[in-house]
Design a protein around this motif. Structure first.
Motif, PDB file in Angstrom:
ATOM      1  N   THR A  10      -7.512  10.055  14.173  1.00 50.49           N
ATOM      2  CA  THR A  10      -8.881  10.107  13.656  1.00 50.49           C
ATOM      3  C   THR A  10      -9.846   9.599  14.711  1.00 50.49           C
ATOM      4  OG1 THR A  10      -8.605   7.936  12.621  1.00 50.49           O
ATOM      5  CG2 THR A  10      -8.232   9.857  11.236  1.00 50.49           C
ATOM      6  N   ASP A  11     -11.041  10.179  14.703  1.00 47.06           N
ATOM      7  CA  ASP A  11     -12.072   9.709  15.617  1.00 47.06           C
ATOM      8  C   ASP A  11     -12.874   8.602  14.932  1.00 47.06           C
ATOM      9  OD1 ASP A  11     -13.836  10.975  13.871  1.00 47.06           O
ATOM     10  OD2 ASP A  11     -14.140  12.708  15.182  1.00 47.06           O
ATOM     11  N   ASP A  17      -7.854  14.808  13.686  1.00 43.49           N
ATOM     12  CA  ASP A  17      -7.606  15.635  14.866  1.00 43.49           C
ATOM     13  C   ASP A  17      -6.116  15.936  14.905  1.00 43.49           C
ATOM     14  OD1 ASP A  17      -7.362  16.858  17.318  1.00 43.49           O
ATOM     15  OD2 ASP A  17      -7.892  15.089  18.487  1.00 43.49           O
TER      16      ASP A  17
END
Length: 108
Positions: A10-11, A17
């Protein structure tokens, strides 16, 4: 048994992602840990700590191929690294020498 395992990172905003490469050894360790069947010293994942596990550790350290390998199970002395000392501990166990009493038991 059916294993449903979603791989992503995860961003900062929490977006998933799914791209990139994943270390299957780490994934295998997580699945085994979840189902509670990872055995300390059982580096090859066949359910028992044997000389084949010591050999798998040695082959991995020498950058030779192994069919299956669990870093978590191979780290017999639990020092967060897989070293030749872990293979030696398995060999000592097979020779009935004093070793880690948890060797061959499920990792909790």
């Amino acid at each position: 048994a059916i294993v449903d395992y979603e791989l992503f990172t995860t961003d900062a905003e929490g977006n998933k992602d799914y791209s990139g490469l994943y270390d299957m050894t780490d994934i295998s360790d997580k699945i085994h840990a979840y189902y509670g069947d990872l055995i300390l010293g059982d580096a090859d994942g066949d359910g028992i700590a044997t000389i084949l596990d010591a050999t798998a550790i040695q082959r991995t350290l020498a950058a030779l191929s192994v069919e299956s390998f669990s870093k978590n199970a191979a780290d017999v002395d639990k020092d967060k690294e897989v070293t030749i000392l872990d293979a030696t501990e398995i060999q000592r166990s097979l020779a009935r020498m004093q070793v880690n009493p948890n060797l061959g038991k499920p990792i909790t």
